[in-house]
Design a protein around this motif. Structure first.
Motif, PDB file in Angstrom:
ATOM      1  N   TRP A 172       1.122  -1.092  -0.005  1.00 25.16           N
ATOM      2  CA  TRP A 172      -0.159   0.032   0.339  1.00 25.16           C
ATOM      3  C   TRP A 172       0.815   1.280   0.073  1.00 25.16           C
ATOM      4  O   TRP A 172       1.200   1.407   0.761  1.00 25.16           O
ATOM      5  CB  TRP A 172      -1.091  -0.422   1.397  1.00 25.16           C
ATOM      6  CG  TRP A 172      -1.836   1.504   1.319  1.00 25.16           C
ATOM      7  CD1 TRP A 172      -1.205   1.907   1.601  1.00 25.16           C
ATOM      8  CD2 TRP A 172      -2.950   1.706   0.691  1.00 25.16           C
ATOM      9  NE1 TRP A 172      -2.525   3.043   1.689  1.00 25.16           N
ATOM     10  CE2 TRP A 172      -3.194   2.540   1.544  1.00 25.16           C
ATOM     11  CE3 TRP A 172      -4.121   0.484  -0.004  1.00 25.16           C
ATOM     12  CZ2 TRP A 172      -4.597   3.351   0.461  1.00 25.16           C
ATOM     13  CZ3 TRP A 172      -4.846   1.388  -0.751  1.00 25.16           C
ATOM     14  CH2 TRP A 172      -5.423   2.100   0.122  1.00 25.16           C
ATOM     15  N   SER A 206      -8.577   0.370   2.220  1.00 22.47           N
ATOM     16  CA  SER A 206      -7.010   0.072   2.011  1.00 22.47           C
ATOM     17  C   SER A 206      -7.390  -1.713   2.692  1.00 22.47           C
ATOM     18  O   SER A 206      -6.827  -3.022   2.426  1.00 22.47           O
ATOM     19  CB  SER A 206      -6.051   0.767   2.763  1.00 22.47           C
ATOM     20  OG  SER A 206      -6.405   0.368   4.406  1.00 22.47           O
ATOM     21  N   ASN A 222       1.681  -2.352   4.434  1.00 22.52           N
ATOM     22  CA  ASN A 222       0.863  -1.116   4.897  1.00 22.52           C
ATOM     23  C   ASN A 222       2.187  -0.568   4.915  1.00 22.52           C
ATOM     24  O   ASN A 222       2.393   0.209   6.022  1.00 22.52           O
ATOM     25  CB  ASN A 222       0.050  -0.446   5.857  1.00 22.52           C
ATOM     26  CG  ASN A 222      -0.948   0.073   6.340  1.00 22.52           C
ATOM     27  OD1 ASN A 222      -1.218   0.792   5.241  1.00 22.52           O
ATOM     28  ND2 ASN A 222      -1.660   0.154   7.265  1.00 22.52           N
ATOM     29  N   THR A 228      -6.157  -1.268   8.762  1.00 18.50           N
ATOM     30  CA  THR A 228      -5.920  -1.900   7.243  1.00 18.50           C
ATOM     31  C   THR A 228      -5.494  -3.484   7.752  1.00 18.50           C
ATOM     32  O   THR A 228      -7.136  -3.618   8.424  1.00 18.50           O
ATOM     33  CB  THR A 228      -4.400  -1.457   6.550  1.00 18.50           C
ATOM     34  OG1 THR A 228      -4.655  -0.172   6.052  1.00 18.50           O
ATOM     35  CG2 THR A 228      -4.883  -2.011   5.375  1.00 18.50           C
ATOM     36  N   LYS A 248       2.856  -0.466  10.191  1.00 15.26           N
ATOM     37  CA  LYS A 248       2.544   0.066   9.245  1.00 15.26           C
ATOM     38  C   LYS A 248       2.860   1.467   9.471  1.00 15.26           C
ATOM     39  O   LYS A 248       3.750   1.463  10.600  1.00 15.26           O
ATOM     40  CB  LYS A 248       0.809   0.702   9.405  1.00 15.26           C
ATOM     41  CG  LYS A 248       0.411   0.835  11.129  1.00 15.26           C
ATOM     42  CD  LYS A 248      -0.529   0.987  11.303  1.00 15.26           C
ATOM     43  CE  LYS A 248      -0.798   1.237  13.437  1.00 15.26           C
ATOM     44  NZ  LYS A 248      -1.972   0.929  13.024  1.00 15.26           N
TER      45      LYS A 248
END
Length: 445
Positions: A172, A206, A222, A228, A248
């Motif tokens: 992502w 997401s 991520n 997410t 993340k």
């Protein structure tokens, strides 16, 4: 690169064939990463900032002088084997997107123009309720969130068919979504699937990408502070399909500096009264973070760092009353060249005050691109490693994140140096090498 010396089996399967890299969000970070990989493959540039490409790893005692490059020690995918696809709400191919992002010099992207033009974004799963400052025409339509997830899964299967790749990773690189709290729908895979079908607003775009990737057995990283994959439902799906996850929020500018300096203060038992941080940036990320709800997601990610490193509950006289302030200001003239200001009020012997001032004129996407590369290669390694892929969360990749994922109930390590040691000891472990403790007493027997 010759990987023949890696064929001795250590529970790690070889990196045969191409590696398909699927990117959600083809903006500044993604285009800087992809263009950079192609420039490096053509010998036009060096992979500065990439541990997998330039880093070394010490093996055994210092006297043994064994310090191979990480890419020679482990069967990592070769850069020449990477192929790319992705999704974005804008229709620009990667050449147009890289030109608009303004990170890389036009001379460089012009030299790889045909390659970049060949990577065109698929229609994205997007909902303005979660990223209010952006809108674009290249968006999927669906009767509910499950229908959108099925469209993403179809995209993944088509890329598997058309790319000729044998292994895949999704990352992502999209925008920061509004702040979401874990809810009942996130607590199990069954509840999550039901929420997709009922079009529950607690399921963000997401999460739909992550669900699609993990459902297809594709590892997922991520790069934003969004919730997410940091929910029990995704942990369950990750372990079920043996598709590793990590996150993340890429640790790039100001937070990178914090995780370097704060461990130094703590190691020397220097006190901290306050840490004031603010940023100005003018890229799409800055525009998104101009929305208070998206900024809150980022703020929570950035604020947790000092508390975990400094442990105020253990050292109340040094860190019990820290005032920690973080701000981000959207300033279009600066573009991707972010400026981070830090004022740090510390105190030393007998409580005497001192100050540190930092003005970090950094380039966010230049710092993020090698992180993306390393995560792609290390997640692929994790899925080829019998031991790592069954874990779900890859905590050893905390080195790359502002808010590292851990097993629920376990506090995250934010200290960059502990994170680095954890990463390298994991690499030693999976190859059957001794852990490095740095004790060193044996040299003096």
């Amino acid at each position: 690169m010759d990987h023949t010396d890696h064929r001795k089996y250590h529970g790690i399967h070889p990196a045969d064939g191409k590696l398909g890299v699927m990117i959600a969000g083809m903006g500044a970070v993604a285009t800087t990463f992809v263009a950079g990989v192609e420039a490096i493959r053509r010998g036009l540039a060096q992979p500065i900032g990439s541990l997998t490409q330039l880093g070394t790893i010490r093996l055994g005692k210092r006297t043994e002088a064994r310090c191979p490059k990480i890419r020679d020690f482990l069967p990592l995918a070769d850069l020449n084997d990477l192929v790319f696809t992705g999704w974005d709400i804008f229709t620009d191919d990667m050449y147009a997107a890289a030109s608009k992002a303004g990170v890389l010099e036009r001379e460089l992207i012009d030299r790889i123009q045909p390659f970049l033009e060949s990577i065109k974004p698929l229609p994205a799963v997007f909902n303005r309720n979660y990223v209010r400052k952006l809108d674009g025409p290249n968006v999927k339509e669906g009767k509910n969130r499950m229908h959108l997830a099925e469209q993403l899964r179809a995209d993944i299967r088509e890329f598997k068919r058309s790319s000729g790749a044998r292994r895949f990773v999704m990352i992502w690189c999209g925008s920061t979504e509004i702040f979401l709290q874990p809810r009942e729908v996130h607590q199990s895979l069954k509840a999550f699937v039901s929420a997709l079908e009922s079009n529950d607003e607690n399921i963000s775009p997401s999460m739909i990408y992550a669900y699609a990737a993990l459902s297809e057995g594709v590892p997922f990283a991520n790069g934003a502070p969004n919730l997410t994959v940091d929910i029990p439902a995704m942990h369950e799906l990750s372990r079920l399909n043996e598709a590793p996850i990590c996150g993340k929020d890429f640790k790039t500018g100001q937070t990178l500096v914090k995780t370097i300096l704060a461990p130094g203060f703590k190691a020397r038992m220097l006190g901290l009264h306050g840490w004031y941080s603010t940023n100005i940036l003018g890229n799409r990320d800055g525009e998104v973070l101009d929305d208070p709800e998206s900024f809150k997601t980022k703020e929570v990610s950035k604020l947790g760092v000092l508390e975990h490193i400094l442990q105020p509950q253990v050292y109340p006289e040094l860190y019990g009353k820290i005032f920690h302030k973080v701000g981000i200001n959207y300033y279009p003239p600066r573009g991707d060249n972010k400026e981070g200001w830090d004022n740090i009020d510390i105190f030393g012997w007998l409580g005497y005050p001192m100050q540190i001032k930092i003005d970090f004129l950094c380039r966010d996407s230049i710092l993020a691109a090698p992180i993306v590369l390393d995560l792609v290669l290390f997640l692929d390694l994790a899925q080829r490693c019998d031991e790592l892929r069954r874990l779900g969360i890859q905590e050893w990749l905390s080195f790359y994140f502002k808010s590292p994922m851990t097993v629920p109930g376990l506090y995250p390590e934010h200290d960059l140096f502990i994170q680095s040691m954890k990463l390298k000891n994991t690499l030693r472990h999976v190859k059957g090498e001794e852990q490095i403790t740095h004790l060193g007493l044996e040299y003096y027997d």
